[in-house]
Scaffold this active site. Structure first.
Site, PDB file in Angstrom:
ATOM      1  N   VAL A 191       0.830  -1.203   0.000  1.00  0.00           N
ATOM      2  CA  VAL A 191       0.000   0.000   0.000  1.00  0.00           C
ATOM      3  C   VAL A 191       0.867   1.256   0.000  1.00  0.00           C
ATOM      4  O   VAL A 191       0.601   2.227  -0.731  1.00  0.00           O
ATOM      5  CB  VAL A 191      -0.969  -0.002   1.207  1.00  0.00           C
ATOM      6  CG1 VAL A 191      -1.761   1.301   1.261  1.00  0.00           C
ATOM      7  CG2 VAL A 191      -1.922  -1.185   1.113  1.00  0.00           C
ATOM      8  N   CYS A 192       1.935   1.244   0.801  1.00  0.00           N
ATOM      9  CA  CYS A 192       2.827   2.398   0.867  1.00  0.00           C
ATOM     10  C   CYS A 192       3.475   2.676  -0.492  1.00  0.00           C
ATOM     11  O   CYS A 192       3.647   3.840  -0.892  1.00  0.00           O
ATOM     12  CB  CYS A 192       3.919   2.166   1.907  1.00  0.00           C
ATOM     13  SG  CYS A 192       3.294   1.850   3.571  1.00  0.00           S
ATOM     14  N   THR A 193       3.818   1.620  -1.210  1.00  0.00           N
ATOM     15  CA  THR A 193       4.430   1.786  -2.528  1.00  0.00           C
ATOM     16  C   THR A 193       3.483   2.518  -3.471  1.00  0.00           C
ATOM     17  O   THR A 193       3.890   3.430  -4.201  1.00  0.00           O
ATOM     18  CB  THR A 193       4.827   0.421  -3.104  1.00  0.00           C
ATOM     19  OG1 THR A 193       5.797  -0.190  -2.233  1.00  0.00           O
ATOM     20  CG2 THR A 193       5.423   0.548  -4.491  1.00  0.00           C
TER      21      THR A 193
END
Length: 212
Positions: free
Chosen positions: A44-46
């Site tokens: 998700v952070c990517t």
């Protein structure tokens, strides 16, 4: 430390993927979107950092700088940036703070033991050019942020800072706005809002967005 709307955003010095950041100096007279992510090399952070990079022109139009932070070390950030660029078809164009000693995470209360005991939650701070905190949002680790909403709030803040209006539910840039209830002088209203207004109720006066 609990930070509330209107508080001065704490200053700090920390290493980043683009060199040392002395926060208030780096911010200058820009608006800042300071946002934390739980960990490098997570899915998700990517997607979030990749999308942020793609918003460069939108942020520039609004005089906004983006600044990401996690408690991962600098070496990890540099390796992860290559992954973000490749998988998200972009180039990371903003600094990522390497907050391994948790200086920033502690100042901004980004570690919530009931959620992520050793990592930063998905927190967003929108900070204005006077260094005041104007928006705070906290998302669960499993949910990616809606950056279109962050842009919408910045548009609202910048509009309402310069005009005596507020923005109604689901407002988007260009929609009608609300004349603030404290403005009652009809001569001033006519001057500020030459297109007139529709008084749905005495306290609910809709008018075309004044800067359009």
């Amino acid at each position: 430390m609990t930070l509330r709307l209107g508080d001065i955003a704490p200053d700090f010095s920390q290493e980043s993927s683009e060199g040392p950041i002395h926060f208030h100096e780096w911010a200058g007279d820009s608006w800042i979107v300071l946002f934390s992510h739980p960990a490098d090399f997570t899915p998700v952070c990517t997607t979030e950092l990749g999308y942020t990079a793609k918003l460069k022109d939108e942020f520039a139009k609004r005089n906004v700088k983006a600044l990401a932070v996690s408690v991962d070390p600098l070496e990890s950030h540099h390796k992860w940036i290559s992954d973000i660029n490749e998988t998200q078809n972009t180039r990371v164009n903003f600094p990522i703070l390497a907050d391994a000693d948790k200086t920033v995470a502690t100042l901004y209360d980004m570690i919530h033991p009931n959620s992520l005991a050793n990592a930063t939650v998905r927190t967003v701070f929108v900070i204005d050019p006077t260094k005041k905190i104007r928006l705070t949002l906290t998302y669960p680790a499993s949910t990616g942020r809606n950056f279109n909403e962050i842009l919408r709030v910045i548009d609202s803040l910048q509009l309402t800072d310069h005009h005596k209006v507020a923005t109604p539910a689901n407002w988007q840039d260009g929609d009608d706005v609300v004349i603030v209830p404290s403005l009652q002088d009809e001569a001033e209203i006519a001057q500020r809002f030459p297109k007139g207004y529709n008084a749905v109720r005495p306290y609910l006066r809709l008018t075309p967005q004044p800067n359009k």
